[in-house]
Design an enzyme around this catalytic site. Structure first.
Site, mmCIF file in Angstrom:
data_model
loop_
_atom_site.group_PDB
_atom_site.id
_atom_site.type_symbol
_atom_site.label_atom_id
_atom_site.label_comp_id
_atom_site.label_asym_id
_atom_site.label_seq_id
_atom_site.Cartn_x
_atom_site.Cartn_y
_atom_site.Cartn_z
ATOM 1 N N ASP A 40 0.792 -1.286 -0.007
ATOM 2 C CA ASP A 40 0.108 -0.073 0.027
ATOM 3 C C ASP A 40 0.814 1.268 -0.034
ATOM 4 O O ASP A 40 0.331 2.220 0.163
ATOM 5 C CB ASP A 40 -0.835 0.132 1.260
ATOM 6 C CG ASP A 40 -2.134 -0.839 1.140
ATOM 7 O OD1 ASP A 40 -2.162 -1.833 0.016
ATOM 8 O OD2 ASP A 40 -2.941 -0.956 2.106
ATOM 9 N N CYS A 79 -3.876 -6.120 -3.232
ATOM 10 C CA CYS A 79 -2.899 -6.811 -2.509
ATOM 11 C C CYS A 79 -2.819 -8.233 -3.368
ATOM 12 O O CYS A 79 -1.697 -8.467 -4.036
ATOM 13 C CB CYS A 79 -2.705 -6.821 -1.173
ATOM 14 S SG CYS A 79 -4.456 -7.078 -0.351
ATOM 15 N N HIS A 142 0.046 -13.790 1.071
ATOM 16 C CA HIS A 142 -1.042 -13.429 0.581
ATOM 17 C C HIS A 142 -1.392 -14.132 -0.639
ATOM 18 O O HIS A 142 -2.426 -13.545 -1.516
ATOM 19 C CB HIS A 142 -0.922 -11.880 0.225
ATOM 20 C CG HIS A 142 -1.905 -10.943 0.770
ATOM 21 N ND1 HIS A 142 -2.523 -9.931 0.495
ATOM 22 C CD2 HIS A 142 -2.888 -11.563 1.843
ATOM 23 C CE1 HIS A 142 -3.266 -9.416 1.220
ATOM 24 N NE2 HIS A 142 -3.632 -10.357 2.135
ATOM 25 N N ASP A 289 2.767 -2.948 -4.151
ATOM 26 C CA ASP A 289 1.483 -3.870 -4.687
ATOM 27 C C ASP A 289 0.454 -3.266 -5.038
ATOM 28 O O ASP A 289 -0.193 -3.671 -5.934
ATOM 29 C CB ASP A 289 1.451 -4.924 -3.713
ATOM 30 C CG ASP A 289 0.540 -4.217 -2.507
ATOM 31 O OD1 ASP A 289 0.640 -2.875 -2.192
ATOM 32 O OD2 ASP A 289 0.073 -5.080 -1.670
#
Lengths: 523, 523
Positions: A40, A79, A142, A289
């Site tokens: 972010d 993300c 993730h 990202d």
């Protein structure tokens, strides 16, 4: 990606094999590869990109010693899909990192999601292994938290970090705290063994991640193998954190403290790579990202500089990323590259650095950036902006065409969820999903990087831009074969109740009965 | 400014006299001074400040060789008052460069204005003359176009340029075209001897201004006197122009073409100053008179980067300026100074460079920036933001307090005049004049440079900021003696009908009868 004949593929495999053998007896090895992926962080958060407080001296120095790419993009405004794209070189629509549960909805991998990276996807570390690389992921994965999706099952040799976001704290009844892994097993959980003080913002995770990186790099020295380090820190993702020495160090508040700590850490990694303790030279790439989460600004969110809106949107603020390539002696110092780049290019570029070709049995969207970085040879390529399985926009050259505009729903907006605080472009930052597929909104990003002034539909420039854009989109959509969507199904039983290693720690929780349902994706 | 005792003043005069005498016999001379003042160029127009196309390599190099000041301000969000402040070191409210015709109205010096710089003001070139400086203004004067206000009456030795904006073409009946002067006399008019093609944007004025600068600098070599060059080019002010080789050279359109031409020109001036053809070393400062005119963007207006709104407003976009100090061997290379600076500081800093003290018989608002630039010693000082005689806002440290908010009236806004295109901060970018004098809107410019998130009035931070701000404003307002307002009266007879030199050229026009009236200032 053009298909490569089988004979050529065999020849290439032989070459790679030879390279690995030669490497073992001391011949020149391919460069080490370090990808520094922020969470972010926004385009406008770097001094070199105009952040007014200019608190990133190490990143600014990295740019001065390397090449800045002001036109570099995430593969998605969220993300998980963007990270999947980085490691597969493929748009999330191909790898399955999207949802079909709603129109133009962003989706990711929260704890309850059932899906993750499919076994059919080939990930960068698995490919680099073929060229003899040792690889480590530090930080956020993730790409799915259930056992089939474990990063060591997908090519990484080592892992220190977590499968998902550091949200919490949870009560371990309705929802478990997120585990932190070392390699195959959990070594603790956020807010428990790895504390984060939500009140002060204190957490020493960036320091741990820095040590993990430095330690891994130093260990490769004795092994004399090329290495791949994927440093995916998350201090700039809400809840934003910094370690005690950095708290209050920034004029920008807690978010700036986190940036300063990361900037210092990048400085320490580069310093180690510059020094004599590392075998071979190292290609380093810094990016993020997705755009800054303006919804959390200013305390928990960064800056997208002059660009429109932020994370979750397909305006420039959602997907234009800070980007620096650094490889002293190879990538020229102090340059700016106009190449339209993408995080997916890091896949293909890394393979090229290792002397490998990208897989020829599937579409790969990533470009090899080396011609642009080493010889200034720009490659014409489009940038596609998706939400879920909906193509929202495309950039071709200087023109960006929006086929759909949406920020979020009025319902969410009225709750105070604002992806474009202080910004409002009439007919553009809409709170209803507006279709423009026949006559897209077109912006000239050179004159109007902030997407404030759509071209007049009556202008010759609009018609010429449309003629350029339409066939690019047509070709893309005609050839597209979407992957099996991974982010449709959620189940409370899928959460991190009993990750591997929980027994040793006495930290296994009992999952609730399985109750799969469609995940809800409001944006 | 503290009063200086008479004895000290006499001593200083003696010193200055000695310096002048010593200078004449070959002792080290003070540095030359070059002020590069842009017209409506925005903070965000420089690559080094994050303009995404990064088309200012010469200015970026100037920053790399000098010191960047990201927190540098115009003295007013409009041209004439800001320029008057630069040359007098005083806020426009002191020098008379304001109007009382309406509340919080910006005013400048269009052709019909009767006023200009009063004889009571001491201008920088007149003071530098006392230390032996030769001085020249190239480009826009804007401190009054009638004979009493001529720049050579206020200390400049030479002038090539115009008294006002290059608006036009006019028919020479209702309104004359703006004259271009060489020294005391007009040598032609815009759109006549000095053409500007409004359709293509072609004009070779920047090339002329560049030659005037280079020629002046070269001529000082033989005179062995220090020089002061005030290079006030106007290509980035609407109607924006560039010479033919630059047209189409920028990704940013015509505005970018103008920036590229200026950037190249700055490169040529610095190259000359670096070389052996210049006597003594030279302090160069680059900045702009006010924020980018977003009302004219994107074809005719630039970028204010991450800041709110533009020219005409007292938000950061209206007054935060690009700023670079360059003095090789003195100002350290590659530094960023956090000093809150103002164009008024260029007055005081220039005097300090020349070994002179600022006038002690009046308030001077400009700071000497040399301690900040040479030793990194920051001086605590406020920034005041005025429209007309109304104090709209103040910045103290990281806190900016708005006492009045206004962009423009609904009436003007509905005509399409938008000073904040694409930006809308509720309760901040208002179209009615909103008073907040008792409880100002306060922003933390470090966390929130874009002025999007006012502090909560209920917060402890708000109360602490207010306690800091209030006494600063109180002191300022208690001590303030406004000058006689110069920008209240307009008269068609005051226009440039028959400037000096018109007879020789056969270009004298007959003025209409005098009909003075209150000037109309809509914003």
């Amino acid at each position: 990606m053009a298909l490569v004949p089988a004979a050529a593929r065999r020849w290439r495999r032989l070459l790679v094999l030879c390279a690995a053998v030669l490497g073992a007896v001391g011949a020149p090895q391919p460069p080490n590869i370090v990808l520094l992926l922020m969470d972010d962080m926004g385009w406008g958060d770097l001094g070199v990109n105009g952040e007014p407080s200019r608190e990133t001296p190490n990143l600014d120095r990295m740019a001065a010693e390397g090449t800045l790419l002001p036109n570099f993009y995430a593969a998605n405004p969220l993300c998980s899909p963007s990270r999947a794209a980085l490691l597969t070189g493929r748009l999330p629509i191909r790898s399955g990192f999207y949802t079909t549960n709603g129109h133009a909805r962003n989706a990711y991998t929260p704890q309850e999601v059932v899906g993750g990276v499919p076994d059919t996807e080939l990930l960068l570390p698995a490919l680099l292994r073929r060229a003899g690389y040792a690889s480590k992921i530090v930080g956020k994965w993730h790409l799915g938290h259930r056992p089939p999706f474990h990063p060591l099952r997908h090519g990484f040799d080592e892992w220190f970090g977590s499968p998902g976001c550091h949200f919490g704290p949870y009560d371990n009844r309705a929802r478990p705290n997120i585990p932190v892994y070392r390699d195959w097993e959990m070594v603790g959980r956020f807010y428990e063994e790895f504390p984060i003080d939500l009140k002060t913002g204190e957490a020493n995770l960036t320091q741990i991640y820095l040590e993990e990186a430095l330690d891994f790099i130093k260990r490769q020295q004795s092994r004399r193998r090329p290495f791949f380090l994927y440093w995916a820190v998350d201090a700039t993702h809400a809840p934003v954190y910094a370690s005690r020495p950095y708290l209050g160090s920034s004029l920008r508040g807690l978010y700036g403290d986190a940036v300063r700590e990361i900037d210092d850490s990048v400085g320490k990694i580069l310093q180690l790579l510059r020094g004599p303790g590392v075998h071979g030279d190292t290609f380093v790439f810094f990016t993020s990202d997705n755009g800054a989460a303006l919804v959390s600004a200013p305390r928990q969110g960064g800056s997208n500089g002059p660009f429109l809106c932020g994370k979750q949107t397909t305006f420039e603020g959602g997907m234009r990323e800070p980007a620096i390539a650094w490889w002293p002696g190879h990538v020229p110092a102090g340059q700016v590259s106009r190449q339209l780049g993408s995080v997916m290019d890091l896949f293909t570029t890394s393979l090229a650095l290792a002397g490998l070709e990208p897989p020829s049995d599937r579409e790969v969207d990533g470009l090899d950036l080396l011609p642009a970085l080493l010889q200034g040879r720009l490659v014409h390529r489009p940038i596609f902006y998706y939400r879920g399985n909906t193509l929202m926009a495309v950039t071709v050259g200087q023109y960006k065409a929006h086929f759909w505009t949406w920020t979020n729903s009025w319902e969410e907006f009225k709750k105070g969820i604002d992806f474009c605080p202080g910004q409002n472009v009439s007919g553009v930052t809409t709170h209803t999903q507006e279709e423009h597929t026949r006559l897209p909104l077109i912006f000239h990003l050179g004159r109007d990087p902030g997407e404030r002034f759509p071209l007049s539909l009556a202008s010759a420039e609009y018609r010429a831009a449309l003629r350029t854009v339409v066939p690019v989109v047509q070709r893309h959509q005609d050839a597209l074969v979407p992957g099996e969507p991974q982010l449709n199904v959620c189940d409370p039983a899928a959460m991190n109740w009993a990750p591997p290693g929980c027994e040793k720690l006495g930290k296994c929780l009992v999952p609730p009965p399985s109750a799969p349902e469609k995940c809800s994706w409001p944006h």
